[in-house]
Structures are given as C-alpha cells and as structure tokens.
Design an enzyme around this catalytic site. Structure first.
Site, PDB file in Angstrom:
ATOM      1  CB  CYS A 112      -0.972   0.077   1.315  1.00 59.18           C
ATOM      2  SG  CYS A 112      -2.337  -1.312   0.987  1.00 59.18           S
ATOM      3  CG  HIS A 254      -3.314   3.264   2.583  1.00 57.67           C
ATOM      4  ND1 HIS A 254      -3.828   2.946   1.258  1.00 57.67           N
ATOM      5  CD2 HIS A 254      -3.339   2.313   3.479  1.00 57.67           C
ATOM      6  CE1 HIS A 254      -4.267   1.769   1.383  1.00 57.67           C
ATOM      7  NE2 HIS A 254      -3.996   1.293   2.492  1.00 57.67           N
ATOM      8  CG  ASN A 283      -7.526  -0.429   0.997  1.00 47.03           C
ATOM      9  OD1 ASN A 283      -6.705  -0.106   0.412  1.00 47.03           O
ATOM     10  ND2 ASN A 283      -7.262  -0.720   2.164  1.00 47.03           N
TER      11      ASN A 283
END
Length: 326
Positions: A112, A254, A283
């Site tokens: 990520c 993020h 996400n």
C-alpha cells in the site's frame, strides 16, 4: 536524529481513473452475509468501483490524464501491488497501452506504500539528474482477490488508478521532498497477505488451495499494531524536518478504512486538513494515496508552497511518512 537531504522535485500534474462499474454496500451485503449498515458503519465504505479491464489499461487512463498534451516521460515507475502477471513486468504493458516504445520502465512494490516509495525513488533519480520527467502510476484491481468468507477485508477493497508526473523544480521555486521515513516491522507480516501466487504456495503445488490466492487480513490486530507504531514514525519525521503538526497544511493518507483515516485526529490533524475519499472509492491498495492526492489537486487544495504530509501503512507491516513542499 534521522538525516535526510531534501530532494528538489515538483509534482507537475496528476490524474485519477476509476472504472465505471460501481458496487454499493447494498450490492455487497448479501455476498458477505452482513447488512449494508454494518458495512458502512464498520468500514465507512459506501461504494467502490470494480474493474472490468486490466490493471495496465486503468494505469494508462490515469497516466494520460496526468501527461496531458506534454511530452512523454523518460521513465515509467509502476508503483502497484496487483500485477498483470509475474513477468514481464507490469510497467511493460503500461508503456504499451500508452503507445510508447523504448522508454525505461520498472515496478516499485511496497504494497500500500508503493506510490510513496515510487515518489521518493523518482525524486532521488531526478535529483541525481538521471531523468527529468518521471511518470509514477499506481493501478490496482483488488476486487478480484476478495475473500467473501472474510467480510472484514472483502468489504474494504475497490479498484482504481492514479498517476503523477514528477519533474525538476523550476528555478526560483521551492518544491521539494522535505523529509521521508519508512520502517518495516516483519513480526506483523502475517496480518495482511496473499499467501499464494509466488513460490511460497506455488499455483501448481499439490497443497495450494484456491483461497491461498485471495487476500487475507486480521484487521483488528493490524489496526492496533499501526496505532502503536505510527506515532514514533511521525515523531522521527518531525525531528528530521524541524516541523510540527501546525506546519502541515494538508494530510494525504492511504485510505485503509474510515477508522484508519479518522485515526489521524489522534495525532493532532483536524479532519478538515485530511483528504478522505474512502466512502467513494474504498481501499484501492497502493492507488489510494495518489487517488487522494489527485482529488486534492483537482479540488484546488494543493497550491505551491503548501506542506503536505503523506502517510500510510502497508502489509509487511510497513509504515511510511513524508512531507512534500508542493
């Protein structure tokens, strides 16, 4: 004290692409055996975009929006987690989708945190005068690897892509990467993983199961580990740069989940200074951070001279924080 020499570069353009098909919490509820209200209240994800196209095409769509009518890049960095295939590298197919030939390309894979790592890599290469126009692009199709038997993780993931063009800072301007701290904590490696797809549980091995190729996450334990280990990383970054919470104009995180984004308030960052797109996109793994960056750029929240905190966590577990003077 951590030492970091600021890297003089500028993000000159950004681009975001989300596939057109939308899957709402109501659409997903029956598949995971939960209610739409549970999905939204526990994760904050009201809907997500789901791809019917390959990662390289999404990447190229975002890249075209960032490149505009300008010249082609002299380096393409694919900063993503979900590859088209093991080899050739996904960046090869992105270059082909863009109709380009002979341009250097490679992948930076930090789960990520891939975009943050890719941005740092691009800035270092520009500072070394190895390249002058670098395309950093993240494109993720996480929806394909959802395990609907694990609602906690399955309801989080969405698909999307975003790109940034990175170039030397023009004479007389101050854009630079002021600080950068990344740390990895391997003892948490099993809290978020794809066990299969590689040599660990090779697809043709007798013991490999179909679910080995799906995403698995122990979300509560991962969240607790992040909450303990993020504050020291922020402290190191502020010590490195001589800055503090009040110096940060915008936080681009993020987008792990609504609780994950809202946790930034614990460390003094008010919600109005945090870019939060998780309800719209979910996400999107490594694409989440540049999608948030591109959203803020398009909304006019990023102007030259503003100090932007980039922050996130990734499987591993890795934590990354950086301050970019826009």
């Amino acid at each position: 004290m951590d030492r970091f020499t600021p890297l003089g570069f500028q993000v000159t353009a950004t681009g975001l692409y989300a596939p057109p098909r939308i899957e709402t919490a109501e659409d997903l509820a029956a598949r995971v055996g939960k209610t739409a209200e549970w999905i939204v209240s526990s994760t904050g994800v009201a809907k997500r975009h789901v791809a019917d196209e390959p990662v390289e095409r999404m990447a190229a769509n975002a890249a075209r929006r960032a490149l505009g009518s300008g010249p082609p890049p002299d380096l393409i960095i694919n900063a993503s987690t979900t590859p088209r295939q093991l080899i050739p590298d996904t960046s090869v197919f992105i270059e082909a989708e863009l109709g380009l030939e002979g341009i250097a390309s490679h992948t930076v894979h930090g789960t990520c945190l891939s975009f943050l790592v890719g941005l740092h890599t691009a800035g270092a290469l520009i500072a070394a005068r190895a390249y002058r126009r670098v395309l950093v692009v993240s494109s993720e199709v996480g929806s394909a690897a959802r395990d609907f038997a694990e609602p906690e993780s399955a309801v989080l993931l969405g698909d999307g892509a975003a790109a940034a063009v990175v170039e030397p800072t023009p004479e007389g301007e101050s854009s630079k990467l002021l600080g950068y701290v990344v740390g990895t904590f391997p003892r948490f490696a099993t809290l978020a993983e794809f066990p299969g797809g590689g040599m660990n549980r090779y697809p043709n091995a007798p013991g490999t199961r179909a679910e080995d190729n799906l995403f698995h996450m122990k979300g509560t334990r991962l969240f607790r580990a992040a909450m303990v280990n993020i504050p020291p990383m922020i402290a190191r970054l502020f010590e490195q740069t001589g800055l503090g919470v009040d110096d940060i104009d915008l936080v681009v995180p993020h987008q792990p989940s609504k609780p994950g984004v809202e946790s930034l308030a614990r460390w003094g960052f008010p919600p109005e200074r945090v870019v939060d797109i998780v309800a719209e996109y979910g996400n999107c793994i490594a694409a989440s951070m540049p999608m948030a960056l591109a959203t803020a750029h398009a909304d006019g929240r990023l102007t030259r001279g503003k100090k932007v905190l980039l922050i996130g966590t990734g499987a591993g577990m890795s934590i990354g924080v950086a301050i970019l003077e826009w």
